[in-house]
Design an enzyme around this catalytic site. Structure first.
Site, short mmCIF file in Angstrom:
data_model
loop_
_atom_site.label_atom_id
_atom_site.label_comp_id
_atom_site.label_asym_id
_atom_site.label_seq_id
_atom_site.Cartn_x
_atom_site.Cartn_y
_atom_site.Cartn_z
N GLU A 116 0.67 -1.35 0.05
CA GLU A 116 -0.07 -0.16 0.13
C GLU A 116 0.70 1.32 -0.09
O GLU A 116 1.00 1.99 0.93
CB GLU A 116 -0.87 0.12 1.13
CG GLU A 116 -1.80 -1.34 0.85
CD GLU A 116 -2.97 -1.31 2.15
OE1 GLU A 116 -3.13 -0.37 3.09
OE2 GLU A 116 -3.79 -2.14 2.05
N GLU A 151 -5.10 -10.82 -1.96
CA GLU A 151 -5.99 -10.61 -0.80
C GLU A 151 -7.45 -10.64 -1.09
O GLU A 151 -8.42 -10.10 -0.55
CB GLU A 151 -5.91 -9.56 0.06
CG GLU A 151 -4.52 -9.16 0.31
CD GLU A 151 -4.23 -7.86 1.14
OE1 GLU A 151 -5.08 -7.38 1.77
OE2 GLU A 151 -2.98 -7.74 1.40
C1 XIL Z 1 -5.31 -7.00 8.10
C2 XIL Z 1 -5.70 -8.51 8.71
O1 XIL Z 1 -6.94 -8.76 8.04
C3 XIL Z 1 -6.14 -7.89 10.30
O2 XIL Z 1 -6.41 -9.21 11.00
C4 XIL Z 1 -4.96 -7.42 10.92
O3 XIL Z 1 -5.28 -7.00 12.22
C5 XIL Z 1 -4.54 -6.11 10.15
O4 XIL Z 1 -4.41 -6.32 8.81
N1 XIL Z 1 -4.61 -4.90 3.67
C6 XIL Z 1 -3.68 -5.74 3.75
C7 XIL Z 1 -3.67 -6.49 4.86
O5 XIL Z 1 -2.62 -5.60 3.18
O6 XIL Z 1 -2.37 -6.73 5.74
C8 XIL Z 1 -4.60 -6.20 5.78
O7 XIL Z 1 -5.03 -7.27 6.85
C9 XIL Z 1 -6.18 -5.80 5.27
C10 XIL Z 1 -5.69 -4.62 4.15
#
Ligand code: XIL
Length: 370
Positions: free
Chosen positions: A165, A281
């Site tokens: 990000e 994701e």
């Molecule tokens: C989130 C997880 O789902 C949570 O459990 C954690 O506490 C924080 O991170 N984009 C990303 C992921 O790249 O790492 C994030 O995941 C969601 C958004």
């Protein structure tokens, strides 16, 4: 002590809960019993030279029925939480790999690939990594961590999300970069530092820049795609050893739809740069629509298929991971802004581990890949 649930982990107490759990537990996760692997997403993806897998956590793998479903359906794993910096380095200079190693071991035992997420992010950092730490502008804050962590997993990972990000065009910079502590401390070249350090520590893991914002059909997604292409070109011109783009793939069943034509053109340009593509994701938020579950499931499956048909039609795409395998672990407030009383249905298996229409959408998308 009971293992930390998602609520603990997501509500900031995760580090303490996880550490306490880790300290009190033998960090060995029982191998799962696998059946019905013939028609699994793992098998279908493999038949098309793809990896399919999911994000998971040690607390999820403590549930044997889920562990069996994951071993059946997933050919690659990623840690939802355990490889973020606040989990790995809760105390400056003290690394705790126990939970991450347990996940890596589970993957290894089940012949799965394992990917790292993530070395550099603006979130999920330990409390000690504060303004004072950044103010020193000591590049070792970045490079020492990457050397230690990527070095620890050297040779065991299919890929790393080296940086996560990095772009946010609405922050107003000409280069579209997100305003973050990393950027203000080290300038845009923190990305260069990270990729070079990652290659030095583990040349075997594919080096990925991971982000969201390129999937949708809204004007801000057009902006995001333009900024991403410019960003990738700039990195390659500077000799940054980036090898792949990670599309997070967080979609909305009742929001702006994927513009297949724009996404296809964008991904063709990414492939033309010589980069691989991973969906890292994927999930489909089904809030904001009708309450009828069949309608929600249909909209989720349609959104997933609309996206995957384009991504999988690009020969540079090598992997698809969903951000979780089952809805069972999505009941906590926080990250997914889950309203009380509403249980999300965003993933290939429902809370009872039954295959959903999204599972079928993934299966068909894999089967139809040329
Ligand atoms: C989130 C997880 O789902 C949570 O459990 C954690 O506490 C924080 O991170 N984009 C990303 C992921 O790249 O790492 C994030 O995941 C969601 C958004």
């Amino acid at each position: 002590m009971a293992s930390p649930n998602r609520r603990d982990v997501m509500l900031g107490g995760g580090v303490a809960a996880l550490a306490a759990w880790g300290a009190g537990q033998a960090q060995v996760l029982k191998p799962a019993i696998v059946e019905d692997s013939g028609a699994s997403l793992r098998a279908r993806a493999a038949q098309r030279r793809l990896l399919y897998g999911a994000a998971t956590s040690t607390y999820q793998l403590g549930q044997s029925d889920f562990a069996g479903a994951l071993a059946r359906e997933a050919g690659i794993l990623v840690a939802e939480y355990e490889m973020k910096r606040d989990a790995i380095e809760p105390v400056r200079g003290q690394y705790d790999f126990a939970a991450a190693d347990a996940l890596a071991q589970f993957a290894h035992v089940h012949g799965m690939a394992f990917r790292g997420h993530t070395l550099v992010w603006h979130a999920s950092n330990p409390r000690w990594l504060d303004a004072a730490a950044f103010a020193a502008r000591d590049e070792r804050l970045l490079t020492s961590y990457i050397s230690a962590v990527a070095g620890h997993f050297r040779g065991r990972l299919q890929s790393w999300d080296v940086v996560n990000e990095v772009l946010l065009p609405k922050d107003g910079r000409a280069d579209g970069m997100r305003l973050s502590s990393w950027l203000s401390a080290f300038g845009p070249s923190y990305v260069d530092l990270a990729f070079h350090a990652a290659r030095a520590a583990d040349p075997h893991a594919l080096r990925v820049y991971n982000d969201w914002g390129c999937e949708g059909g809204a004007p801000e997604n057009d902006t995001f795609r333009r900024a991403t292409l410019r960003f990738l070109e700039t990195l390659l011109e500077r000799g940054v050893p980036i090898q792949a783009l990670g599309l997070q793939g967080h979609l909305a069943a009742f929001g702006s739809k994927v513009d297949q034509k724009k996404l296809r053109t964008f991904l063709d340009e990414v492939r033309a740069m010589g980069l691989k593509i991973l969906v890292t994701e994927h999930d489909v938020d089904d809030s904001g629509g009708p309450s009828d579950i069949a309608l929600r499931d249909r909209a989720v499956a349609d959104a997933s298929r609309r996206f995957l048909d384009v991504v999988l039609d690009n020969s540079a795409t090598i992997a698809v991971l969903t951000w979780g395998l089952s809805d069972r672990f999505l009941d906590a407030p926080g990250f997914r802004a889950v309203l009380s009383g509403y249980r999300p249905r965003m993933l290939p298996l429902d809370a009872d581990l039954a295959r959903t229409p999204m599972w079928s959408a993934l299966a068909s998308a894999f089967d139809q890949r040329r």
